[in-house]
Design an enzyme around this catalytic site. Structure first.
Site, mmCIF file in Angstrom:
data_model
loop_
_atom_site.group_PDB
_atom_site.id
_atom_site.type_symbol
_atom_site.label_atom_id
_atom_site.label_comp_id
_atom_site.label_asym_id
_atom_site.label_seq_id
_atom_site.Cartn_x
_atom_site.Cartn_y
_atom_site.Cartn_z
ATOM 1 N N ASP A 57 44.703 35.542 42.524
ATOM 2 C CA ASP A 57 45.561 36.725 42.493
ATOM 3 C C ASP A 57 45.759 37.115 41.035
ATOM 4 O OD1 ASP A 57 47.345 38.736 43.002
ATOM 5 O OD2 ASP A 57 48.669 37.543 44.263
ATOM 6 N N ASP A 116 43.016 43.289 43.674
ATOM 7 C CA ASP A 116 43.414 42.234 42.741
ATOM 8 C C ASP A 116 43.509 40.835 43.347
ATOM 9 O OD1 ASP A 116 45.604 42.767 44.293
ATOM 10 O OD2 ASP A 116 47.048 42.811 42.657
ATOM 11 N N GLU A 117 43.003 40.623 44.556
ATOM 12 C CA GLU A 117 43.075 39.266 45.115
ATOM 13 C C GLU A 117 41.905 38.993 46.052
ATOM 14 O OE1 GLU A 117 46.334 38.460 47.791
ATOM 15 O OE2 GLU A 117 46.568 40.592 48.254
#
Length: 456
Positions: free
Chosen positions: A9, A104-105
């Site tokens: 993350d 973003d993860e």
């Protein structure tokens, strides 16, 4: 041998990208969102989170919490998308299969870590974070466990900018005291049911009798939660399926009250969705127009074409057949256009101009869903109106003598600019006449100073 699933993350990703490319913002409470104060927070730096600000919070509320030290910048989606692409290219060099969940993860399951010790997993994760930091300058947190659920919980524990590993031998010790809401699927309704059973923690949920879980929470959702609480999560890590819908929508700082304003908003959203459709490489059969009114009612109307197309004129004309106007529904706050029914095969039509005629929308009927979107996640993007000077706060600009910079403020015929990028020291603020011909709008990507990588 223990299975190891990792969850990566990128920490406070939007705000971290802003701090990366604008050194003045480093160490300061940054809020990404509408600088006018209307709309919601798209991202908050950890410095802002200390005050209680967080994503999806109304911007006016976040600014009140942080106070005068808050720095509000408009979202720069091209920066975030480019940084994400580079980060996950790095990840893909290290891992065979990546299940990317969002910008973003992602989940990872490195083959080389099967049967590894917790120490070896920790070292591997730190090495990956170091490579990401070296090549991009961005921080990342990584969690690891025996399944997706436990990797996600671990990455939350790892934040900010760290690694947290949950070995099977310590899984119950670590998880049992945590709130049951840390598990997937425990929303407000399920949480209320658990509280009625006297269950507050994961350990208390795991201790319930199977039959009691089935009766109280259901044979599907209840048992899934129960298994997760007891340490069983064998879901595979696999690439995500192709998107089923491509869309663009914008919330406006001032309600739209005229037909021309709504027409411009439909064109903007339609063209934005069309650009994404072209990048996707498929055609669309169904066009949907979404409106959110000033009183937060939501209306969504759709038309399905007899063929899939990526022709912008056809798709926009279809959107205009669906839209309704303020004189029908009242002031409008949000306008969105989406394309679905995506197909790789696109059909050439003998007379496409018949579908490209923009016609008056049909009279109101029941061909739509209307209601209060109380459970919807607010849109992170809140576009700002252009000021009279032509410059807006946080806009990227270029000057032939000073290079790349960003607008800190404009008004009364003057614009103040701070010149800096990812690779420069904290910049100096300089002031110019608003009509200075040497000051021009610039591509935000220039602030990354990744020319060699972007050229590849």
């Amino acid at each position: 041998m223990q299975r190891w699933v990792l969850h990566i993350d990128m920490d406070a990703f939007f705000a971290s990208c802003e701090q990366l490319t604008r050194p003045t913002l480093r160490g300061r409470p940054v809020l990404v969102g509408g600088v006018s104060g209307r709309g919601v927070v798209a991202g908050a730096s950890y410095e802002a989170r200390k005050f209680g600000a967080h994503s999806a919070m109304p911007m006016h509320q976040a600014k009140a919490l942080v106070g005068f030290s808050a720095v509000v910048v408009s979202p720069r989606k091209e920066i975030y998308a480019t940084a994400s692409r580079r980060v996950f290219e790095i990840v893909a060099r290290q891992v065979e299969v990546v299940e990317q969940l969002s910008i973003d993860e992602a989940y990872l399951e490195p083959a080389e870590l099967v049967g590894a010790t917790p120490g070896e997993v920790t070292e591997w994760a730190h090495q990956l974070r170091a490579v990401i930091r070296t090549e991009t300058g961005l921080p990342a947190s990584i969690g690891a466990g025996a399944g997706k659920q436990y990797a996600k919980i671990a990455s939350d524990e790892a934040k900010p900018d760290g690694v947290f590993v949950i070995p099977v031998a310590r899984q119950r010790e670590i998880l049992d005291p945590m709130p049951a809401s840390a598990l997937w699927g425990v929303g407000p309704v399920t949480r209320t049911k658990l509280q009625q059973l006297g269950v507050e923690t994961i350990g208390e949920l795991a201790a319930l009798d199977r039959k009691e879980v089935e009766i109280s929470l259901g044979a599907t959702i209840g048992l899934n939660l129960w298994y997760l609480a007891r340490g069983h999560d064998d879901r595979p890590v696999a690439p995500r399926a192709e998107a089923k819908q491509i869309s663009a929508e914008h919330t406006y700082p001032t309600d739209l009250v005229t037909r021309s304003q709504v027409d411009a908003a439909v064109t903007r959203a339609g063209e934005g969705a069309h650009r994404r459709l072209l990048r996707d490489g498929r055609g669309a059969r169904t066009v949907t127009v979404k409106l959110r009114m000033a009183d937060f009612r939501i209306e969504s109307r759709s038309i399905t074409l007899p063929y899939a197309t990526d022709e912008q004129d056809t798709l926009l004309a279809t959107a205009f057949r669906l839209v309704r106007y303020p004189d029908e529904v009242g002031p409008i706050r949000l306008v969105g256009v989406s394309f679905s029914g995506l197909e790789a095969a696109r059909q050439n039509i003998l007379f496409p101009e018949l579908d490209q005629q923009i016609v008056e929308p049909p009279p109101p009927d029941t061909d739509y869903e209307a209601g209060v979107g109380a459970t919807e996640t607010p849109e992170p993007e809140v576009p700002e109106p252009e000021p009279a000077t032509g410059w807006r706060a946080s806009q990227d600009v270029h000057h032939p003598d000073y290079g790349h910079g960003w607008v800190q403020g404009a008004g009364h015929g003057v614009v103040s600019v701070r010149f800096e990028t990812r690779t420069t020291p904290r910049g100096v603020t300089r002031s110019f006449a608003a009509d200075d011909p040497d000051l021009t709008p610039a591509d935000p990507l220039r602030s990354l100073d990744w020319e060699e990588w972007l050229a590849d």
